[in-house]
Design a protein around this motif. Structure first.
Motif, PDB file in Angstrom:
ATOM      1  N   THR A   1       0.840  -1.203   0.000  1.00 22.55           N
ATOM      2  CA  THR A   1       0.000   0.000   0.000  1.00 22.55           C
ATOM      3  C   THR A   1       0.874   1.252   0.000  1.00 22.55           C
ATOM      4  O   THR A   1       2.044   1.202   0.390  1.00 22.55           O
TER       5      THR A   1
ATOM      6  N   ASP B   1      -5.388   7.167  -6.256  1.00 20.97           N
ATOM      7  CA  ASP B   1      -6.384   6.096  -6.108  1.00 20.97           C
ATOM      8  C   ASP B   1      -7.364   6.064  -7.286  1.00 20.97           C
ATOM      9  O   ASP B   1      -7.545   5.032  -7.925  1.00 20.97           O
TER      10      ASP B   1
ATOM     11  N   PRO C   1      -3.317  -0.374  -3.394  1.00 21.42           N
ATOM     12  CA  PRO C   1      -4.204   0.410  -2.533  1.00 21.42           C
ATOM     13  C   PRO C   1      -3.474   1.648  -1.996  1.00 21.42           C
ATOM     14  O   PRO C   1      -2.290   1.576  -1.678  1.00 21.42           O
TER      15      PRO C   1
ATOM     16  N   MET D   1      -3.773   4.549   0.965  1.00 24.25           N
ATOM     17  CA  MET D   1      -4.494   4.796   2.218  1.00 24.25           C
ATOM     18  C   MET D   1      -3.970   6.045   2.918  1.00 24.25           C
ATOM     19  O   MET D   1      -2.796   6.392   2.776  1.00 24.25           O
TER      20      MET D   1
ATOM     21  N   VAL E   1     -12.087   3.034   6.839  1.00 23.76           N
ATOM     22  CA  VAL E   1     -11.206   2.263   5.949  1.00 23.76           C
ATOM     23  C   VAL E   1     -12.042   1.612   4.850  1.00 23.76           C
ATOM     24  O   VAL E   1     -13.146   1.139   5.101  1.00 23.76           O
TER      25      VAL E   1
ATOM     26  N   HIS F   1     -12.118   3.685  -0.781  1.00 23.98           N
ATOM     27  CA  HIS F   1     -11.174   3.979  -1.858  1.00 23.98           C
ATOM     28  C   HIS F   1     -11.548   3.138  -3.065  1.00 23.98           C
ATOM     29  O   HIS F   1     -12.139   2.069  -2.919  1.00 23.98           O
TER      30      HIS F   1
ATOM     31  N   SER G   1      -9.276  -1.502  -3.958  1.00 23.17           N
ATOM     32  CA  SER G   1      -9.656  -2.186  -2.720  1.00 23.17           C
ATOM     33  C   SER G   1      -8.510  -2.252  -1.710  1.00 23.17           C
ATOM     34  O   SER G   1      -7.377  -2.611  -2.047  1.00 23.17           O
ATOM     35  N   THR G   2      -8.848  -1.934  -0.460  1.00 28.22           N
ATOM     36  CA  THR G   2      -7.850  -2.007   0.616  1.00 28.22           C
ATOM     37  C   THR G   2      -7.958  -3.333   1.377  1.00 28.22           C
ATOM     38  O   THR G   2      -7.259  -3.539   2.369  1.00 28.22           O
TER      39      THR G   2
ATOM     40  N   VAL H   1      -4.819  -5.239   2.364  1.00 24.77           N
ATOM     41  CA  VAL H   1      -4.078  -4.595   3.449  1.00 24.77           C
ATOM     42  C   VAL H   1      -4.739  -4.931   4.783  1.00 24.77           C
ATOM     43  O   VAL H   1      -4.064  -5.337   5.742  1.00 24.77           O
ATOM     44  N   GLN H   2      -6.059  -4.793   4.826  1.00 20.96           N
ATOM     45  CA  GLN H   2      -6.797  -5.094   6.063  1.00 20.96           C
ATOM     46  C   GLN H   2      -6.585  -6.542   6.478  1.00 20.96           C
ATOM     47  O   GLN H   2      -6.423  -6.840   7.658  1.00 20.96           O
TER      48      GLN H   2
END
Lengths: 288, 194
Positions: A222, A235, A252, A254, A273, A276, A279-280, A283-284
């Protein structure tokens, strides 16, 4: 700790999750944010491209409003707001005749008693990396982050007084203290093209494309940013970058505060979160 | 090399005095143009601009696209071995162009700036949706602009980056005060700050 807070226009619209995550992180770190009463737009690039006096006067009204409310510092999470507010602060402090002119225009007194901070100064210099590290609940182990500073936080050096105009490290150090792997990359202070997105989209796609490609090449999971304009360019435009270059990156992007917030164990819903285009979720998944 | 100034070189003196930058001390290494994110789309590269000031090429410069494109990212200054802040020069050139009524060859950027500032004047804050829509309708390439919005508009709503509430604009309490600031600047600058 208490500080004045200047969210700026973007944090009230496309960057609401920057606002939410900043507030949540500061709350967890014991910092009380007090919003500048009835703040106005800092004028951003259009004001400074149009008239220097206007570019000082619009932020100066906010400085005067903060002074009236008894604030000593105001923190602006948006890198551009920070840059323009800090410019007004520094020029009014250094040049009494400029201050007089600005006071005449805004029809308010300025006491030069307010200091403008960016988010990294608040996190790193005021709160301190050690104090933040002590509150980490979910270390960012194995998460590769490309810290992206852009222009407005770092330059011109005489205004921003950031740790370095082209090779800053404060965000690197903070992310490392949270347990992340900070990647070494060359794009950290490159310009994303900023407001030219509205007039020269192809230039922004080119510049932002170089940045996301560099982050991808460095192996980043990220990109961390502290600027709503950079967020929007990096983004939202990755699809256009893929079309123009034939290379789909899907990195991603962030806000720094989303990442810090996750490390502090603040629920994603509270941080906003995921708001965006890229897709995050990967990361999550690495953090929880 | 020492440059001797005749009457017609007062342009150089004015730019140096107003910007605080010693334009004549540039040694044309061109690092500014190499680093500038926009030099590839400028009609004159940043190092050429400094040389043109020395040679008094005022008309070409003050009507150029290049001076409208600088956003003060400061990349040039951070790389300059002579310690210049070139954005200060660009700011002065833009102001001189406006004061002296030069018509610029760059049409889009000043148009976008005036729409942006119009929003700030009328509301006290910038409204992103208003800015985007008004800018699209005024730049004369609506079809192309709408086409670039198609891939990002729906995901912005789906992902919650934008909501219906963002369509509406609100005035701040001190909007009249902000409008007065614009008015006062115009008065003080002799009507140039539009």
């Amino acid at each position: 700790m208490k500080t004045g807070y200047f969210p700026g226009c973007s944090l009230h619209s496309t960057a609401k999750n920057y606002d939410a995550s900043t507030k949540a992180v500061m709350n967890t770190l014991g910092v009380q944010l007090e919003e500048v009463p009835d703040w106005n737009c800092c004028g951003s690039t259009p004001a400074h491209q149009t008239d220097h006096l206007l570019a000082l006067a619009l932020p100066a009204r906010n400085l005067a409003q903060a002074e009236k409310a008894g604030m000593k510092d105001i923190m602006a999470p948006c890198a551009a707001c920070f840059n323009h507010l800090r410019t007004a602060e520094i020029e009014c402090k250094a040049q009494p005749e400029t201050k007089q002119k600005v006071e005449k225009v805004i029809e308010m007194k300025l006491n030069n008693s307010v200091h403008v901070l960016n988010i990294l100064e608040l996190l790193v210099d005021r709160i301190g990396i050690d104090a933040i590290a002590k509150k980490v609940k979910k270390p960012l182990k194995g998460l590769k982050i490309a810290p992206y500073y852009g222009c407005m936080l770092t330059r011109p050096a005489k205004i921003t007084q950031f740790d370095h105009p082209t090779n800053p490290t404060s965000m690197d150090q903070l992310l490392e203290a949270l347990g992340a792997d900070v990647v070494s990359w060359g794009g950290k202070t490159d310009c994303c093209g900023a407001a030219h997105v509205l007039t020269r989209l192809e230039v922004v796609v080119d510049l932002s494309g170089r940045i996301v490609h560099q982050a991808k090449d460095a192996g980043a999971d990220t990109i961390a940013t502290a600027c709503p304009m950079c967020m929007s360019n990096l983004d939202l435009r990755q699809g256009a970058v893929a079309k123009a270059t034939g290379r789909d990156t899907k990195v991603p992007v962030m806000y720094l505060t989303e990442i810090v917030g996750m490390a502090l164990g603040i629920p994603s819903s509270q941080l906003g979160v995921g708001k965006h285009v890229v897709s995050t979720a990967p990361v999550q998944a690495k953090i929880s | 090399m020492k440059v001797f100034l005749g009457e017609k070189h007062s342009f150089l003196e004015e730019v140096e005095a107003r910007s605080g930058q010693k334009v004549q001390e540039c040694y044309q290494c061109s690092k500014c143009s190499g680093g500038c994110p926009f030099s590839r789309v400028m009609d004159y590269a940043p190092n050429s601009i400094l040389e043109m000031i020395v040679y008094g090429m005022k008309d070409q410069l003050l009507s150029s696209k290049a001076i409208q494109m600088c956003i003060q990212c400061g990349t040039c200054g951070a790389q300059c071995p002579a310690g210049f802040e070139l954005y200060e020069v660009m700011n002065v050139l833009r102001e001189m162009a406006k004061e002296e009524g030069y018509k610029t060859n760059e049409k889009k950027i000043p148009k976008m700036n005036s729409i942006f500032l119009g929003e700030v004047r009328n509301l006290g804050r910038m409204h992103e949706v208003n800015l985007m829509v008004k800018n699209m309708f005024s730049q004369g390439q609506l079809v192309k602009d709408v086409a670039t919005l198609i891939p990002i508009g729906p995901p912005m709503f789906l992902k919650g980056i934008m909501g219906v509430g963002d369509m509406l604009s609100h005035k701040i309490q001190g909007q009249a005060h902000v409008a007065k600031i614009f008015e006062n600047v115009e008065k003080m600058q002799g009507g140039h700050a539009k």
